[in-house]
Design a protein around this motif. Structure first.
Motif, PDB file in Angstrom:
ATOM      1  N   VAL A 112      -0.055   3.444  10.786  1.00 13.49           N
ATOM      2  CA  VAL A 112       0.568   2.436   9.934  1.00 13.49           C
ATOM      3  C   VAL A 112      -0.075   1.057  10.073  1.00 13.49           C
ATOM      4  O   VAL A 112      -0.103   0.282   9.113  1.00 13.49           O
ATOM      5  N   GLU A 113      -0.619   0.715  11.248  1.00 11.52           N
ATOM      6  CA  GLU A 113      -1.216  -0.614  11.451  1.00 11.52           C
ATOM      7  C   GLU A 113      -2.403  -0.842  10.521  1.00 11.52           C
ATOM      8  O   GLU A 113      -2.633  -1.962  10.052  1.00 11.52           O
ATOM      9  N   LYS A 114      -3.151   0.221  10.251  1.00  8.40           N
ATOM     10  CA  LYS A 114      -4.289   0.096   9.331  1.00  8.40           C
ATOM     11  C   LYS A 114      -3.811  -0.284   7.936  1.00  8.40           C
ATOM     12  O   LYS A 114      -4.396  -1.150   7.268  1.00  8.40           O
TER      13      LYS A 114
ATOM     14  N   VAL B 138       0.863  -1.172   0.000  1.00  2.00           N
ATOM     15  CA  VAL B 138       0.000   0.000   0.000  1.00  2.00           C
ATOM     16  C   VAL B 138       0.899   1.221   0.000  1.00  2.00           C
ATOM     17  O   VAL B 138       1.858   1.292   0.778  1.00  2.00           O
ATOM     18  N   ARG B 139       0.602   2.170  -0.864  1.00  2.44           N
ATOM     19  CA  ARG B 139       1.395   3.389  -0.946  1.00  2.44           C
ATOM     20  C   ARG B 139       0.562   4.565  -0.448  1.00  2.44           C
ATOM     21  O   ARG B 139      -0.536   4.810  -0.947  1.00  2.44           O
TER      22      ARG B 139
ATOM     23  N   GLY C 278       6.705  -4.120   6.317  1.00  7.55           N
ATOM     24  CA  GLY C 278       6.890  -2.883   7.064  1.00  7.55           C
ATOM     25  C   GLY C 278       6.962  -1.679   6.155  1.00  7.55           C
ATOM     26  O   GLY C 278       7.111  -1.806   4.944  1.00  7.55           O
ATOM     27  N   PRO C 279       6.854  -0.481   6.731  1.00  8.36           N
ATOM     28  CA  PRO C 279       6.881   0.729   5.911  1.00  8.36           C
ATOM     29  C   PRO C 279       8.281   1.076   5.462  1.00  8.36           C
ATOM     30  O   PRO C 279       9.248   0.897   6.183  1.00  8.36           O
ATOM     31  N   ARG C 280       8.388   1.570   4.257  1.00 10.13           N
ATOM     32  CA  ARG C 280       9.668   2.082   3.793  1.00 10.13           C
ATOM     33  C   ARG C 280       9.395   3.275   2.878  1.00 10.13           C
ATOM     34  O   ARG C 280       8.445   3.250   2.085  1.00 10.13           O
ATOM     35  N   PRO C 281      10.185   4.325   2.968  1.00 10.02           N
ATOM     36  CA  PRO C 281       9.928   5.509   2.151  1.00 10.02           C
ATOM     37  C   PRO C 281      10.338   5.285   0.707  1.00 10.02           C
ATOM     38  O   PRO C 281      11.290   4.563   0.419  1.00 10.02           O
ATOM     39  N   MET C 282       9.605   5.889  -0.214  1.00 12.55           N
ATOM     40  CA  MET C 282       9.966   5.852  -1.620  1.00 12.55           C
ATOM     41  C   MET C 282      10.124   7.297  -2.089  1.00 12.55           C
ATOM     42  O   MET C 282       9.167   8.073  -2.066  1.00 12.55           O
TER      43      MET C 282
ATOM     44  N   ILE D 123       5.813   3.217   1.482  1.00 12.83           N
ATOM     45  CA  ILE D 123       5.297   1.924   1.037  1.00 12.83           C
ATOM     46  C   ILE D 123       5.210   0.978   2.233  1.00 12.83           C
ATOM     47  O   ILE D 123       6.205   0.723   2.908  1.00 12.83           O
ATOM     48  N   ILE D 124       4.010   0.481   2.495  1.00  8.43           N
ATOM     49  CA  ILE D 124       3.815  -0.533   3.538  1.00  8.43           C
ATOM     50  C   ILE D 124       3.575  -1.855   2.816  1.00  8.43           C
ATOM     51  O   ILE D 124       2.651  -1.968   1.999  1.00  8.43           O
TER      52      ILE D 124
END
Length: 238
Positions: free
Chosen positions: A153-155, A40-41, A197-201, A226-227
């Motif tokens: 972020v959990e959602k 998910v972005r 997990g989340p990571r920035p793009m 990006i999650i």
């Protein structure tokens, strides 16, 4: 002797039965094993900044006091700007003597360097430039880096996981259909947390930031976060 033989036969029978049962349990049904991915972005709504103050003074006490004074001013300024106390955390403190030419055997150092860093979560991205400018004015003299993140972020993790499961089911269906078989019930499923997990793009972030800066707009761009989730699923083949 006869009784003993009967006992031996009984033990042998029990062992044989257990062995047969174990072999039956070891027989697995026909399976199709697949990995599903989902992502998910989203646009970040928070930025974490690592900043601090460094001072150089002739005495240890003077370096400590000046650093503490500026750090207190930074915290006071942040609170006045609406940053919650729980979003301000001291992360790094040092106080070191400095000797010119590495002469550590000398009795007195040339000066002392004191440094105090803190991590701050800023929840108003549109106020970032104004906030950072104010931090420099009250004594912050170095920034260690920034990181964009999403508060809920959990959602989005749950949404990414749902997409990963659907992707796994789609792959399993495609594979079995090609072989004239059919996907049955789920036999086993495991989420690969190592890649979730989340990571920035930061796609085109630098160009975008530079363009906005030239136009007098914001000097940072959050890009996307990006999650992602990955699941390993085994389906029974029918």
């Amino acid at each position: 002797m006869k009784k003993r033989n009967q006992i031996v036969l009984l033990v042998a029978f029990v062992l044989t039965a257990l062995n047969v049962k174990a072999q039956q349990a070891a027989v697995m049904p026909p399976l199709v094993n697949v990995s599903g991915t989902g992502e998910v972005r989203v646009q970040p709504n928070e930025v974490v900044i690592n900043l601090g103050v460094e001072t150089r003074e002739k005495t240890l006490d003077a370096a400590r006091k000046e650093t503490d004074k500026k750090a207190a001013a930074i915290i006071s300024y942040l609170k006045k700007q609406g940053v919650d106390a729980k979003d301000i955390q001291t992360s790094y403190v040092t106080l070191n003597p400095i000797y010119n030419n590495g002469e550590y055997g000398r009795t007195a150092p040339d000066f002392y360097v004191a440094q105090k860093n803190m991590t701050v979560v800023i929840k108003k991205l549109n106020k970032f430039d104004e906030l950072l400018s104010g931090l420099y004015d009250v004594g912050a003299n170095h920034v260690g880096g920034i990181q964009f993140q999403v508060s809920d972020v959990e959602k989005y993790k749950a949404e990414a996981r749902k997409k990963a499961v659907a992707n796994a089911k789609q792959k399993a269906t495609a594979l079995t259909t090609e072989l004239g078989a059919k996907v049955g019930r789920v036999y086993a499923i495991n989420e690969n947390n190592g890649s979730s997990g989340p990571r920035p793009m930061y796609k085109a972030v630098m160009m975008e930031a530079r363009a906005m800066d030239n136009e007098g707009g914001p000097s940072i761009a959050g890009g996307e976060v990006i999650i992602s989730s990955t699941v390993d699923v085994s389906f029974i083949i029918e």
